[in-house]
Design a protein around this motif. Structure first.
Motif, short mmCIF file in Angstrom:
data_model
loop_
_atom_site.label_atom_id
_atom_site.label_comp_id
_atom_site.label_asym_id
_atom_site.label_seq_id
_atom_site.Cartn_x
_atom_site.Cartn_y
_atom_site.Cartn_z
N GLN A 287 13.72 8.57 47.82
CA GLN A 287 14.16 7.50 46.83
C GLN A 287 14.99 7.80 45.82
N ASN A 288 15.86 6.70 45.54
CA ASN A 288 16.96 7.25 44.31
C ASN A 288 17.28 5.66 44.04
N HIS A 289 16.67 5.37 42.96
CA HIS A 289 17.02 3.96 42.41
C HIS A 289 16.57 3.72 40.83
N GLY A 290 17.08 3.00 39.97
CA GLY A 290 16.98 2.74 38.51
C GLY A 290 16.39 1.41 38.17
N TYR A 291 16.42 0.43 39.45
CA TYR A 291 16.08 -0.66 39.35
C TYR A 291 15.02 -1.16 40.15
N ALA A 292 14.40 -2.30 39.99
CA ALA A 292 13.17 -2.54 40.64
C ALA A 292 13.13 -4.05 40.88
N VAL A 293 12.38 -4.71 41.97
CA VAL A 293 12.12 -6.21 42.32
C VAL A 293 10.96 -6.60 41.35
N VAL A 314 7.36 -2.88 43.95
CA VAL A 314 7.79 -3.52 45.18
C VAL A 314 8.56 -2.52 46.00
N GLU A 315 8.13 -1.95 47.20
CA GLU A 315 8.99 -1.04 48.10
C GLU A 315 9.47 -1.51 49.40
N GLY A 316 8.83 -2.95 49.70
CA GLY A 316 9.42 -3.52 50.99
C GLY A 316 8.93 -5.17 50.98
N MET A 317 9.60 -5.66 51.62
CA MET A 317 9.54 -7.18 51.84
C MET A 317 10.24 -7.84 52.84
N ARG A 318 9.63 -9.12 53.48
CA ARG A 318 10.26 -9.79 54.44
C ARG A 318 10.10 -11.13 54.19
N HIS A 319 11.10 -11.85 54.79
CA HIS A 319 11.19 -13.56 54.65
C HIS A 319 10.07 -14.11 55.25
N LYS A 320 9.66 -15.05 54.35
CA LYS A 320 8.46 -15.97 55.27
C LYS A 320 8.88 -16.49 56.38
N GLU A 321 10.27 -16.98 56.54
CA GLU A 321 10.53 -17.86 57.92
C GLU A 321 11.72 -17.29 58.79
N LEU A 322 12.66 -16.44 57.99
CA LEU A 322 13.73 -15.57 58.70
C LEU A 322 13.50 -14.31 58.95
N PRO A 323 14.32 -13.95 60.12
CA PRO A 323 14.21 -12.56 60.36
C PRO A 323 15.08 -11.44 59.28
N VAL A 324 14.50 -11.44 58.29
CA VAL A 324 15.15 -10.88 57.07
C VAL A 324 14.38 -9.80 56.40
N PHE A 325 14.46 -8.67 56.11
CA PHE A 325 13.58 -7.70 55.70
C PHE A 325 14.25 -6.64 54.78
N SER A 326 13.52 -5.88 53.91
CA SER A 326 14.27 -4.75 53.27
C SER A 326 13.05 -3.84 52.59
N VAL A 327 13.53 -2.55 52.21
CA VAL A 327 13.03 -1.73 51.83
C VAL A 327 13.62 -0.95 50.46
N GLN A 328 12.93 -0.71 49.68
CA GLN A 328 13.49 -0.03 48.58
C GLN A 328 13.84 1.42 48.74
N PHE A 329 12.85 2.06 49.42
CA PHE A 329 13.10 3.81 49.63
C PHE A 329 14.18 3.85 50.82
N HIS A 330 14.63 5.11 51.25
CA HIS A 330 15.43 5.49 52.04
C HIS A 330 14.88 5.88 53.46
N PRO A 331 14.74 5.15 54.55
CA PRO A 331 14.03 5.34 55.87
C PRO A 331 14.80 6.49 56.48
N GLU A 332 16.28 6.55 55.99
CA GLU A 332 17.18 7.87 56.84
C GLU A 332 16.85 9.00 55.82
N GLY A 333 16.18 9.04 54.89
CA GLY A 333 16.14 10.22 53.92
C GLY A 333 15.40 11.33 54.67
#
Length: 353
Positions: A287-293, A314-333
């Motif tokens: 991880q590398n961040h100074g802000y959060a959701v 919050v480290e991850g979320m997905r949209h209730k209806e759309l194919p949209v998602f995100s994570v706060q951490f680095h999956p490539e790290g």
């Protein structure tokens, strides 16, 4: 060279200098990683910051020409307890000292990094001066007061022109807010046809590319400062599958009407525990961040999928209806090393569907 660190609370730490001879002003943060200092230094997300490494010995395996996360060091300075100028590793091509000299970055060692880290943890990330010059407290204070620390570093770190990397797989547009090279490598590994775009690319230009999906990259600074990016995300989430990482995750939250906030000292390191609610599984993440959701602010549109096991952010979320998602951490790290790489596969699946 002598070296010193001056904090905005008036504290002075004296040590020895390495890297470039000079003076820099930045936001003081700390990273708890034991290895990976080359990747940390070249991560664009550190633009404007002075990095304190909590692990006491840095540089013992050297640096090389193929593990950089970007073309240069974007950080303002590096603080370590002990620096090794005699690296021992078959891949080593240079020392950290030589790397900092080449890239004009100031470093200071022989400081009490434990004390510095404890101060940041208790008082929060703060403005600082790092210098190898003979400066008195008045001069240091003047440097500190005169320097303006910006929050929108996208103009500095984002690509200026589109970059195309041909592939025979899914066509991905990467919105570059400060993308790490290993994110691109993960897409290349999955044979994606990649176009890396400037952070302020107009929506109409993306439509012309006809991508199958959009990746919102990591990057430095305050997500609220990137107005063009937020407006762009509002448009693309209704048309394409979207995957956001780090800053891209925060900006996605703002685009769906949520909110973000500055953390006291952030998450920076390769040992952060994250719980995947939907898989009922925990991961060690980079991880590398100074802000959060803000959790409550996104619940109308998003489902929380990942939480931080230390502070429940919050480290991850997905949209209730759309194919949209995100994570706060680095999956490539790769601290796992590949435990959370499944997220790239999930993105590929969403585009194929």
């Amino acid at each position: 060279m002598n070296g010193l660190l001056y904090l905005e609370d008036g504290s002075i730490y004296e040590g020895k200098g390495f890297g470039k001879s000079g003076t820099s002003v930045g936001e003081l943060v700390f990273n708890t990683s034991i290895t990976g200092y080359q990747e940390i230094l070249t991560d664009p997300s550190y633009a404007g910051q002075v990095i304190t490494m909590t692990y006491p010995l840095i540089g013992n395996y050297g640096v090389n020409s193929f593990e950089d996360e970007s073309y240069k060091i974007h950080a303002k300075g590096l603080i370590v307890k002990s620096i090794s100028n005699n690296p021992s590793n078959y891949l080593s091509e240079n020392t950290v000292d030589e790397m900092l000299r080449k890239m004009n970055v100031v470093g200071v060692y022989d400081l009490d990094t434990r004390s510095i880290t404890k101060k940041v943890r208790s008082k929060g990330a703060m403005k600082c001066v790092i210098s190898t010059k003979e400066l008195n407290k008045k001069q240091l204070s003047e440097y500190l007061n005169e320097a303006e620390l910006g929050e929108n570093f996208m103009e500095e770190v984002s690509t200026k022109q589109p970059i195309h990397i041909a592939g025979k797989g899914a066509k991905v547009a990467v919105i570059d807010f400060g993308v790490k090279s290993n994110i691109i490598e993960n897409l290349k590994h999955r044979e994606c046809d990649i176009t890396i775009l400037p952070y302020n690319t107009p929506y109409e230009e993306i439509v012309k590319l006809n991508p199958q999906g959009i990746l919102l990259s990591n990057g430095p600074g305050d997500p609220k400062a990137v107005k063009e990016g937020i407006n762009l995300i509002k448009d693309v989430i209704n048309k394409y599958p979207v995957f956001g990482i780090c800053l891209g995750h925060q900006m996605l939250a703002l685009a769906v009407g949520g909110d973000t906030y500055k953390m006291k000292y952030g998450h920076r390191g390769g040992n952060h525990g994250v719980y995947d609610i939907e898989k009922d599984r925990a991961y060690i993440t980079s991880q590398n961040h100074g802000y959060a959701v803000d959790t409550e602010s996104v619940k109308e549109k998003m489902i929380i999928t990942h939480i931080n096991l230390n502070d429940n952010t919050v480290e991850g979320m997905r949209h209730k209806e759309l194919p949209v998602f995100s994570v706060q951490f680095h999956p490539e790290g790769a601290p796992g090393p590949q435990d959370s790489a499944y997220l790239f596969d999930k993105f590929i699946e969403s585009m194929n569907e």
